[in-house]
Design an enzyme around this catalytic site. Structure first.
Site, PDB file in Angstrom:
ATOM      1  N   ALA A   1       0.830  -1.199   0.000  1.00  0.00           N
ATOM      2  CA  ALA A   1       0.000   0.000   0.000  1.00  0.00           C
ATOM      3  C   ALA A   1       0.860   1.243   0.000  1.00  0.00           C
ATOM      4  O   ALA A   1       2.043   1.191   0.365  1.00  0.00           O
ATOM      5  CB  ALA A   1      -0.912  -0.005   1.220  1.00  0.00           C
ATOM      6  N   CYS A   2       0.272   2.327  -0.409  1.00  0.00           N
ATOM      7  CA  CYS A   2       0.904   3.632  -0.397  1.00  0.00           C
ATOM      8  C   CYS A   2       1.453   3.916   1.015  1.00  0.00           C
ATOM      9  O   CYS A   2       0.738   3.649   1.974  1.00  0.00           O
ATOM     10  CB  CYS A   2      -0.145   4.672  -0.777  1.00  0.00           C
ATOM     11  SG  CYS A   2       0.498   6.295  -1.046  1.00  0.00           S
ATOM     12  N   PRO A   3       2.652   4.399   1.198  1.00  0.00           N
ATOM     13  CA  PRO A   3       3.558   4.963   0.189  1.00  0.00           C
ATOM     14  C   PRO A   3       4.584   3.963  -0.359  1.00  0.00           C
ATOM     15  O   PRO A   3       5.454   4.355  -1.123  1.00  0.00           O
ATOM     16  CB  PRO A   3       4.319   6.009   1.018  1.00  0.00           C
ATOM     17  CG  PRO A   3       4.467   5.371   2.365  1.00  0.00           C
ATOM     18  CD  PRO A   3       3.188   4.571   2.563  1.00  0.00           C
TER      19      PRO A   3
ATOM     20  N   SER B   1       0.729   7.189   3.719  1.00  0.00           N
ATOM     21  CA  SER B   1       1.816   8.122   3.420  1.00  0.00           C
ATOM     22  C   SER B   1       1.916   9.206   4.487  1.00  0.00           C
ATOM     23  O   SER B   1       3.007   9.684   4.805  1.00  0.00           O
ATOM     24  CB  SER B   1       1.598   8.781   2.058  1.00  0.00           C
ATOM     25  OG  SER B   1       1.495   7.789   1.073  1.00  0.00           O
TER      26      SER B   1
END
Lengths: 75, 378
Positions: free
Chosen positions: A13-15, B77
């Site tokens: 998954a991001c990042p 993120s």
């Protein structure tokens, strides 16, 4: 196309797809091509955006069975 | 240490107009397109992928004395960046749990009105600008323009000890997925929609229901047909006092009749609605729309998005004795080619012509609402 390195970032998954792509790219020489495979939909915009700000070039991209594959040439 | 901020807490910050510093680490085009709006929020947008090797480049641009919330698409993120900031000595750093996806899906419940006979709640989708409603009388509830988060309405009904018996959609939505059909299936409630909107599943056509009555208190729901936004747009006039105006009249102006490619024809419908139907309504009627464009501007002192018809009329030149030709010309001039993202798919799903999984539903709805975008001009 001459691919110097293949990065399998599927399931991450991001990042992480972009983080791994950056680390992989750091090991390549200018002009070499990195293939990145990811299932993270966010990477569809983020990988090209990262490539652009880092001076790399997205040569090609395809989407197949939920897997996004990018070919990015190091700048 | 990195702390987490929930979307509920973020909503309170927005509603209380608190100061906050948003570090948005999505890519620049996503940020430009859509962000968390707060009257006293400050922003910095640096994509997370520019911070992979460290946060030194932004440390000097971040406040030490104000809370910083790191925001990304889903939360991953933001955590990646926030942890680096914590290591760099920031102790005022939060991440937004669930990111913009959770922000887009959060509904804030506000009370519009309450007496012995009637209670009205507004559900504000703060991240997207959509409004839906619950009208409660006795042991029954009517839901207006429900979103796909049908648990929220079921829980609200449970909290109130009432049963959802009626569901209405003011029009076929083009910017978000309707929860009407799913909520009707779950609760057994009657679901009303204009037949002319083209839905293919079973529902009660509003063409056959001039009024909807429920409970002993004779709560009257009058469907005032108000074309303009789409040809099958209706408003719901409750007890001669509350006008659930759908996308026809907003607190800040009128709806967009330009989404169907027939702007001149629909602008004429909108004119007739405003000058024949709405003009006959009293100034103290309270307008409760399906959208807003600017929460800070449109939320009132009581904490819900709405205003009296009198004040809306007074603010909007388009509602004041405009000749029909001029009205139509002005609407055509301000017609906007920018459609809501993915509106063709959303319309097909809302009509029942297409079904998609939850992941696709989320993606289709991501981003800002564009139904109310330019309404102050038209």
């Amino acid at each position: 196309m001459n691919v110097a390195k293949v990065l399998d970032a599927k399931g991450l998954a991001c990042p992480m797809p972009v983080v791994r792509a950056k680390k992989a790219m750091d090991e390549l020489e200018s002009g070499q091509v990195l293939e990145v495979q990811t299932t993270d939909k966010g990477a569809k915009n983020d990988l090209p955006a990262w490539a652009k700000t880092s001076g790399h070039t997205v040569i090609d991209m395809k989407e197949e069975n939920g897997v996004l594959t990018f070919w990015i040439q190091k700048g | 240490m990195v702390k987490e901020m929930t979307v509920q807490q973020m909503t309170e910050k927005v509603l209380n107009k608190e100061p906050l510093f948003i570090l948005d680490v999505r890519n620049e085009s996503d940020f430009r397109d859509w962000k968390i709006e707060g009257e006293n929020f400050a922003y910095l947008n640096v994509p997370y992928f520019e911070l992979i090797d460290g946060v030194d480049s932004i440390v000097g641009r971040l406040p030490k004395d104000k809370d910083i919330v790191v925001v990304c698409a889903k939360g991953g993120s933001a955590a990646f960046v926030a942890e680096q900031l914590a290591e760099a000595g920031f102790d005022n750093v939060y991440t937004l749990a669930g990111g913009m996806q959770a922000w887009s899906e959060h509904l804030h419940q506000a009370k519009v009105y309450e007496d012995d006979q009637l209670k009205i709640y507004q559900f504000i989708r703060v991240g997207k600008g959509c409004l839906s409603y619950m009208v409660i009388s006795g042991s029954e509830a009517l839901v207006v323009d429900p979103l796909r988060f049908i648990d929220v309405y079921e829980q609200a009904a449970q909290q109130e000890g009432v049963k959802i018996t009626h569901i209405v959609d003011s029009h076929l939505h083009a910017d978000h997925l309707s929860g009407g059909k799913a909520l009707a299936e779950r609760t057994g409630a009657a679901y009303y929609l204009m037949k002319s909107e083209g839905a293919v599943f079973d529902f009660e056509p509003l063409e056959q229901h001039e009024t909807i009555d429920f409970e002993n208190v004779h709560l009257e729901v009058l469907a005032v047909k108000t074309p303009g936004h789409t040809p099958g747009s209706v408003s719901f006039f409750v007890n001669g006092k509350w006008l659930f105006s759908g996308d026809t009249i907003f607190v800040g102006g009128l709806g967009r009749p330009d989404l169907g490619g027939k702007v001149a024809e629909w602008a004429a419908d909108l004119y007739d609605t405003v000058y024949e139907k709405v003009a006959a309504m009293a100034d103290d009627v309270i307008v409760l729309p399906a959208h807003y464009a600017d929460l800070d501007e449109e939320i009132n002192a009581e904490g819900y998005v709405g205003d009296t018809l009198g004040r809306i009329r007074a603010r909007n030149e388009m509602m004041q004795n405009k000749p029909k030709d001029e009205f139509i010309d002005l609407v055509i001039q301000s017609a906007n080619t920018e459609t809501p993202p993915n509106f063709e798919d959303i319309v097909a799903i809302n009509r029942g012509l297409k079904t998609v999984d939850i992941e696709t539903q989320r993606e289709l709805e991501i981003g800002p609402n564009r139904c109310a975008l330019h309404h102050t001009h038209a």
